[in-house]
Design an enzyme around this catalytic site. Structure first.
Site, mmCIF file in Angstrom:
data_model
loop_
_atom_site.group_PDB
_atom_site.id
_atom_site.type_symbol
_atom_site.label_atom_id
_atom_site.label_comp_id
_atom_site.label_asym_id
_atom_site.label_seq_id
_atom_site.Cartn_x
_atom_site.Cartn_y
_atom_site.Cartn_z
ATOM 1 N N GLU A 1 -2.821 12.800 -17.050
ATOM 2 C CA GLU A 1 -3.561 11.833 -17.854
ATOM 3 C C GLU A 1 -5.056 11.920 -17.543
ATOM 4 O O GLU A 1 -5.472 11.922 -16.390
ATOM 5 C CB GLU A 1 -3.039 10.409 -17.655
ATOM 6 N N CYS A 2 -5.845 12.034 -18.602
ATOM 7 C CA CYS A 2 -7.308 12.029 -18.534
ATOM 8 C C CYS A 2 -7.823 13.091 -17.549
ATOM 9 O O CYS A 2 -7.767 14.274 -17.844
ATOM 10 C CB CYS A 2 -7.819 10.632 -18.191
#
Length: 439
Positions: free
Chosen positions: A327-328
């Site tokens: 994530e990210c």
């Protein structure tokens, strides 16, 4: 509980620390208050409203206990009440740091305070005003309205300045004040600098705590929130990750982890092990799945590009089509090329085709959700970079504010990658799926 058993009452003063806007010093004041009380022998628990990683780290450093998210949309009202009951049972005072301004967002910090009858401490940057501060705080109180516990005047210039502020507050108490700070908590593009990177962080917190001018009887004046013992109990989660070993990247480049996410994985049976890509550590051999959280890979491009053991291990893990959840910042480490804010380019692990470029302007910020076969999973997004890739998105998140399309979700041979930060307790079953062989 037996029929004749008597429920043990749980109570503690709980207060929302909020402001008219970001930049007023909410986190500094909340950290200073928490450390001040801790140094006086009080047991302090702190929560952070909204989706945030860095502020809770600073607040945890200040109060000596984990700082969890408390948000009506992310968690729901029953879960928020359970967390407050648990905190009240083990502390003398509970602080909730709000997000942005008191009435910003849907739901807002004011909505959270009113949902539990919690009074508000209004932090106001007094450096450019005096008597006008009274008008600001009265407006904050009456607009909602909310219960106003009182004011914390931040960045006060002198005793005379403080007296002018106090004279304008009417029936609203001046609970505490802090002078203009010579030592401040440093910031960068995603917020405050991680506490592990700040030299003498405890000295700074102790100095801030010593500068707090606090009414000695402040906590006896606050209303006490009461809970029944049964409200502390959480439902048991399904053991969907029984005997699964999840390897989690954790270092200065991969630091954005909700403590509640880790607890959720463990309560579903997952066994967590940690490793550091920055230290060129490979994925542990026993791992069944990998979790690459957000953080600051863009600040460590050179180091990550040279970490050949880490790169080889994640490439082999992906080739075996084992589950990888990124994530990210975790996704940043998996593209072919990462261009940092100095426009230097670095080769990353190359699991996702394309290039990520850091930019000065904010690319996305706000609450979002992801639809899954197990239902809606909630979370947020906050990033300053842009991905250019030929890989088509497998799905898209949904913006909470307007229900429009949000972040792209990429899936490839067991890899699930997106800018979206998921809050696992909002849907444990959907979260468990990231770490099971199905994508």
């Amino acid at each position: 509980m037996a029929d004749n058993a008597v429920s043990t009452p749980i109570s503690a003063p709980i207060v929302m620390v909020s402001a008219i806007a970001s930049g007023q010093g909410k986190t500094t004041v909340t950290a200073a208050l928490a450390r001040h009380l801790l140094n006086r022998g009080k047991r302090v628990r702190v929560f952070k409203t909204g989706a945030d990683f860095i502020d809770p780290m600073i607040l945890a450093q200040a109060c000596g206990a984990p700082v969890l998210s408390l948000d009506l949309w992310l968690l729901g009202l029953p879960a928020c009440r359970r967390l407050l009951a648990q905190a009240a049972a083990e502390s003398d005072i509970v602080l909730i740091e709000g997000v942005m301004g008191l009435y910003d967002g849907t739901p807002s910090s004011a909505d959270l305070a009113n949902a539990f009858g919690v009074p508000v401490m209004a932090v106001v940057d007094a450096s450019s005003m005096a008597q006008t501060l009274g008008a600001v705080v009265m407006g904050l109180r009456d607009f909602g309205p909310v219960k106003m516990a009182g004011v914390i005047a931040n960045r006060v210039a002198s005793d005379g300045h403080l007296q002018m502020i106090k004279s304008a507050l009417g029936d609203i108490p001046l609970l505490a004040s802090l002078p203009r700070q010579e030592k401040v908590l440093p910031e960068r593009h995603l917020g405050l600098v991680l506490p592990s990177e700040v030299a003498h962080i405890d000295d700074i917190l102790d100095e801030l705590a010593a500068q707090v001018l606090l009414q000695d009887n402040i906590w006896t004046q606050l209303p006490v929130s009461r809970f029944a013992e049964e409200e502390m109990q959480a439902l048991a989660l399904p053991r969907l990750l029984e005997n699964k070993v999840i390897a989690i990247a954790r270092d200065a480049a991969f630091a954005f982890l909700y403590p509640a996410n880790l607890t959720c994985l463990q309560e579903m049976g997952g066994r967590l092990v940690y490793f550091s890509p920055l230290a060129n550590e490979p994925i542990p051999d026993q791992a069944d799945a990998v979790y690459l959280p957000g953080g600051y890979p863009e600040l460590h491009g050179k180091c990550l590009s040279e970490a050949q053991q880490w790169i080889a291990s994640i490439q082999a893990f992906h080739a075996a089509q084992k589950p990888i959840y990124a994530e990210c910042g975790g996704m940043l480490s998996l593209v072919e090329i990462l261009s940092d804010s100095a426009e230097q380019t670095w080769a990353m692990a190359g699991l996702l085709p394309g290039k990520i470029t850091m930019q000065k302007r904010l690319a996305a910020l706000g609450m979002q959700s992801m639809n899954s076969p197990a239902g809606e999973l909630r979370g947020h997004t906050f990033h300053y970079s842009k991905l250019e890739s030929d890989l088509p998105a497998a799905d898209w998140t949904v913006r909470q504010r307007n229900q429009e399309r949000g972040e792209a979700i990429y899936r490839k041979n067991g890899l699930h990658a997106s800018y979206f930060h998921a809050y696992f307790p909002s849907n444990p079953a959907a979260s468990a799926a990231f770490f099971l062989p199905q994508y």
